[in-house]
Scaffold this motif. Structure first.
Motif, PDB file in Angstrom:
ATOM      1  N   UNK A 165       0.825  -1.207   0.000  1.00 25.94           N
ATOM      2  CA  UNK A 165       0.000   0.000   0.000  1.00 25.94           C
ATOM      3  C   UNK A 165       0.864   1.265   0.000  1.00 25.94           C
ATOM      4  N   UNK A 166       0.272   2.367  -0.501  1.00 30.05           N
ATOM      5  CA  UNK A 166       0.992   3.627  -0.479  1.00 30.05           C
ATOM      6  C   UNK A 166       0.118   4.748   0.033  1.00 30.05           C
ATOM      7  N   UNK A 167       0.761   5.853   0.403  1.00 30.05           N
ATOM      8  CA  UNK A 167       0.064   7.074   0.834  1.00 30.05           C
ATOM      9  C   UNK A 167       0.685   8.245   0.086  1.00 30.05           C
ATOM     10  N   UNK A 168      -0.172   9.171  -0.351  1.00 34.32           N
ATOM     11  CA  UNK A 168       0.275  10.387  -1.021  1.00 34.32           C
ATOM     12  C   UNK A 168      -0.393  11.580  -0.345  1.00 34.32           C
ATOM     13  N   UNK A 169       0.402  12.574  -0.003  1.00 34.87           N
ATOM     14  CA  UNK A 169      -0.082  13.766   0.700  1.00 34.87           C
ATOM     15  C   UNK A 169      -0.221  14.892  -0.321  1.00 34.87           C
ATOM     16  N   UNK A 170      -1.418  15.450  -0.405  1.00 37.72           N
ATOM     17  CA  UNK A 170      -1.733  16.450  -1.423  1.00 37.72           C
ATOM     18  C   UNK A 170      -2.253  17.718  -0.748  1.00 37.72           C
ATOM     19  N   UNK A 171      -1.744  18.867  -1.184  1.00 34.40           N
ATOM     20  CA  UNK A 171      -2.263  20.153  -0.720  1.00 34.40           C
ATOM     21  C   UNK A 171      -3.473  20.499  -1.593  1.00 34.40           C
ATOM     22  N   UNK A 172      -4.644  20.617  -0.984  1.00 35.96           N
ATOM     23  CA  UNK A 172      -5.859  20.957  -1.717  1.00 35.96           C
ATOM     24  C   UNK A 172      -6.091  22.464  -1.770  1.00 35.96           C
ATOM     25  N   UNK A 173      -5.784  23.141  -0.652  1.00 36.84           N
ATOM     26  CA  UNK A 173      -6.098  24.572  -0.567  1.00 36.84           C
ATOM     27  C   UNK A 173      -5.287  25.194   0.560  1.00 36.84           C
ATOM     28  N   UNK A 174      -4.892  26.442   0.352  1.00 38.51           N
ATOM     29  CA  UNK A 174      -4.289  27.246   1.414  1.00 38.51           C
ATOM     30  C   UNK A 174      -5.238  28.409   1.644  1.00 38.51           C
ATOM     31  N   UNK A 175      -5.881  28.417   2.787  1.00 43.84           N
ATOM     32  CA  UNK A 175      -6.891  29.418   3.113  1.00 43.84           C
ATOM     33  C   UNK A 175      -6.266  30.495   4.003  1.00 43.84           C
ATOM     34  N   UNK A 176      -6.231  31.722   3.506  1.00 45.76           N
ATOM     35  CA  UNK A 176      -5.630  32.833   4.247  1.00 45.76           C
ATOM     36  C   UNK A 176      -6.698  33.514   5.106  1.00 45.76           C
ATOM     37  N   UNK A 177      -6.361  33.708   6.370  1.00 52.64           N
ATOM     38  CA  UNK A 177      -7.251  34.396   7.321  1.00 52.64           C
ATOM     39  C   UNK A 177      -6.425  35.428   8.080  1.00 52.64           C
ATOM     40  N   UNK A 178      -6.097  36.525   7.435  1.00 51.61           N
ATOM     41  CA  UNK A 178      -5.260  37.540   8.073  1.00 51.61           C
ATOM     42  C   UNK A 178      -3.868  36.993   8.318  1.00 51.61           C
ATOM     43  N   UNK A 179      -3.443  37.013   9.581  1.00 51.65           N
ATOM     44  CA  UNK A 179      -2.104  36.526   9.938  1.00 51.65           C
ATOM     45  C   UNK A 179      -2.048  35.006  10.078  1.00 51.65           C
ATOM     46  N   UNK A 180      -3.172  34.328   9.869  1.00 46.06           N
ATOM     47  CA  UNK A 180      -3.224  32.871   9.994  1.00 46.06           C
ATOM     48  C   UNK A 180      -3.588  32.236   8.654  1.00 46.06           C
ATOM     49  N   UNK A 181      -3.172  30.994   8.483  1.00 43.85           N
ATOM     50  CA  UNK A 181      -3.643  30.221   7.339  1.00 43.85           C
ATOM     51  C   UNK A 181      -4.131  28.859   7.822  1.00 43.85           C
ATOM     52  N   UNK A 182      -5.081  28.330   7.082  1.00 44.04           N
ATOM     53  CA  UNK A 182      -5.531  26.955   7.270  1.00 44.04           C
ATOM     54  C   UNK A 182      -5.061  26.181   6.051  1.00 44.04           C
ATOM     55  N   UNK A 183      -4.454  25.054   6.284  1.00 46.28           N
ATOM     56  CA  UNK A 183      -3.918  24.224   5.216  1.00 46.28           C
ATOM     57  C   UNK A 183      -4.848  23.028   5.035  1.00 46.28           C
ATOM     58  N   UNK A 184      -5.511  22.956   3.878  1.00 49.77           N
ATOM     59  CA  UNK A 184      -6.421  21.852   3.570  1.00 49.77           C
ATOM     60  C   UNK A 184      -5.612  20.778   2.849  1.00 49.77           C
ATOM     61  N   UNK A 185      -5.597  19.577   3.411  1.00 51.36           N
ATOM     62  CA  UNK A 185      -4.788  18.481   2.863  1.00 51.36           C
ATOM     63  C   UNK A 185      -5.638  17.242   2.633  1.00 51.36           C
TER      64      UNK A 185
END
Length: 127
Positions: A39-59
């Motif tokens: 089996x394998x796993x692949x990590x993908x960045x779906x979205x980088x959501x900017x919220x002022x000085x913070x970001x949420x990383x959707x993976x």
């Protein structure tokens, strides 16, 4: 601006430490459905959501198993790996929000694949 690459490597190292997957990589390469390292796993960045000085990383973490196994055993292995993988995310030094698990990923036609979608919340975006 935050450098997300070290965050992605932290996720990768955690998934590798589970000793479930023969291969763990960043990104889903062309031809992954012909992989023999299952089996394998692949990590993908779906979205980088900017919220002022913070970001949420959707993976997303794509997990895949070879379909040459008996299907009952395949499903047992798949769901055990899916559960262990998503629960391990809470060991990361970030605030984690699980979004969903998709248990039938059609992009990888020769494999039993699924996706674990989650967010890393509140990474500091300030210099």
């Amino acid at each position: 601006m935050i450098d997300i690459v070290p965050v992605l490597h932290n996720v990768k190292e955690l998934i590798q430490s589970l000793d479930i997957y023969k291969s763990v990589k960043l990104g889903l390469e062309k031809g992954a459905d012909k992989a023999i390292n299952c089996p394998f796993a692949r990590i993908i960045v779906d979205e980088i959501e900017h919220r002022g000085a913070l970001i949420d990383l959707h993976l997303s973490i794509v997990i895949a198993f070879n379909t040459k196994n008996d299907y009952e055993k395949l499903y047992e292995e798949f769901f055990a790996a899916e559960y262990t993988t998503k629960m391990s995310l809470f060991k990361l030094p970030y605030k984690i929000e699980l979004i969903t698990s998709i248990t039938d990923e059609d992009r990888l036609v020769n494999l039993k694949a699924g996706i674990i979608k989650f967010k890393i919340i509140g990474l500091c975006n300030a210099n």
